[in-house]
Design an enzyme around this catalytic site. Sequence first.
Site, short mmCIF file in Angstrom:
data_model
loop_
_atom_site.label_atom_id
_atom_site.label_comp_id
_atom_site.label_asym_id
_atom_site.label_seq_id
_atom_site.Cartn_x
_atom_site.Cartn_y
_atom_site.Cartn_z
N SER A 112 35.14 51.59 50.87
CA SER A 112 35.65 51.06 49.34
C SER A 112 35.05 49.23 48.93
CB SER A 112 36.56 50.36 50.61
OG SER A 112 38.40 49.53 49.65
N HIS A 113 35.98 48.03 48.85
CA HIS A 113 35.15 47.73 48.27
C HIS A 113 33.47 46.88 48.54
CE1 HIS A 113 38.03 46.22 51.24
NE2 HIS A 113 37.16 44.77 51.34
N ASP A 276 37.49 48.73 43.01
CA ASP A 276 37.02 48.46 43.55
C ASP A 276 36.50 50.03 43.77
OD1 ASP A 276 38.98 50.12 44.97
OD2 ASP A 276 38.59 49.26 46.48
N ASP A 278 36.20 52.82 45.22
CA ASP A 278 36.79 54.10 45.76
C ASP A 278 38.39 53.21 44.31
OD1 ASP A 278 37.91 51.78 47.50
OD2 ASP A 278 38.50 54.06 48.95
N ASP A 280 41.50 51.81 44.45
CA ASP A 280 42.44 52.12 45.09
C ASP A 280 42.71 50.21 45.39
OD1 ASP A 280 41.07 50.74 47.49
OD2 ASP A 280 41.38 51.75 48.94
N ARG A 281 41.95 49.49 44.89
CA ARG A 281 42.31 48.10 44.76
C ARG A 281 42.20 47.70 42.93
NH1 ARG A 281 40.27 44.74 49.13
NH2 ARG A 281 40.63 45.57 50.91
N LYS A 375 47.30 52.50 48.16
CA LYS A 375 47.07 51.63 46.40
C LYS A 375 46.64 52.23 45.56
CE LYS A 375 43.48 48.94 49.34
NZ LYS A 375 44.07 49.53 50.93
#
Length: 539
Positions: A112-113, A276, A278, A280-281, A375
């Site tokens: 992710s992030h 981010d 991947d 989703d943010r 998200k």
Amino acid sequence: MLKIVQTKPYSDQKMGTGGLRKKTKVMMQPHYFENFIQSIFNTIGNLAGKVFVVGGDGRYYNDKAIQQFIKMAAANGVSKLIIGQNGFLSTPASSNILLKYKTDGGFVFSASHNPGGIDGDFGVKYANETGGQIPTSISDKIYESTKQITEYKIYESADIDLSKIGNFKLGDMQIEVIDSVSDYVEMMQNIFDFDALKQLFQKGFSMKFDAFNAVTGPYAIRIFEDILGAKKGTVINSQPLPDFGGKHPDPNLTYATELLNIMNNPNSPDFGAANDGDGDRNMILGRNFFVSPSDSLAILTDYYSIIPAYKNGIYGVAKSCPTSTAVQRVAKEHNLPYYEVPTGWKYFVNLMDSKRITLCGEESFGTGSNHIREKDGIWAILYWLSIIAKTGKSVEEITREHWKKYGRSYYLRFDFEGLDTSVADKLMQDLEARLPKLEGKIFDNFEVSEAHPFIYNDPVDKSSTKNGLIVKFKDGSRIVYRLSGTGSSGATLRVYLEKFSKTELDKNPRQMLDNLLAIAMEIAEITERTDKKEADIVT
């Protein structure tokens, strides 16, 4: 040729809120990744006829992990894999494909992030047929399997060429390599008015989007530049790189410095945004103006009726417990059902599937709706662009009008990172034990009205989850303490502060919250127990 490999368990493969995240070198240990994947397969059970979506954010080890996964899936009897071209697939795009084609689950190889590269982090996200994060009951079973595993199955074969779109075969398993972007674009076109957005850019509207050299670069170029007509170069850091070009792909005020510098100069574009690793943010910026994720969720909810997909009404809205109460006030104004859940997107899924909510979000730069079960960063950006196109107002004007109508929740999160796990656990245990004695106490003019653990009783599956500790004050201010489940090593204590004001709308958030921060540090004995006098990251 099918091969059975003898192995021994690793003791540290317990999933957090976003899957299993570890340092890349930890994930690259002999049999480590393979053990975890086999444990998931063992937990699922009979894989005959099963179809899975597979992709990643392009970080280091992504290419090797996907090839190993393909060979293991074939050896375990999986019927078919749908894989993003070059192994790329954002988390939102993966959830969409999973739901659209009704597959049995999905795997996204991403942390992710978190930073990438050989010295960065790597992760495995596993979603079931709902399209979202698996419930704790399943992740617990996977963890038990990781502690008992003795062997895994894998095909010995050449790697599959994922650069070519088309159909392939390994053993009896079908492999379909797809355009990573096209299905996602189609979904966005079914939600938003792309003609109105094209007109916005035709009028000279300008923006910058920072993809952090992660997976959403190709998505952003296709949507913002190729389809909507934003100027070439609108998308920066658009090429997915194994180490993200040395960038930390977390869209916040600490790490998005390049975008912040662009947006905070006199000649800045009208709008700035970032995703981010991947996808989703999201982070939303105006000219020299930052929109907190909590305010963003509230504003998106307030304008739901202008979005074609939601114009006939929405079921309700939900937020995570640490997220500010801004959206609660909007829900009350619109007479919408409202829910507060623990941190972790999986808690929203039951509410979506039971048609209790349409929109939801977390303070950690994640917002979404029931179009998927994750998200969705680009979705949030298109939503904001739609509001701007409809109102003709700037990001700052939209946000300030919202504060004037609903009041402002001054809000910040303070992260104390790299803590010894036993120290962090003991801090939370002792704090929870002291909570009942805090009620009625006064700290620098803040009187405690209630203090208790946050306990969520799921209205759908009737499960009960304790997640974080809350201290509330009579003036409406809040402190929320929580240990994070998204790190790759050590423990992170997160302290969330909120102070509501109906009249003071233009103050500096840090100045408004400094007294509350000192109280939060005192109540939890953070400095005494961790030797940290200040947070490592403030967002």
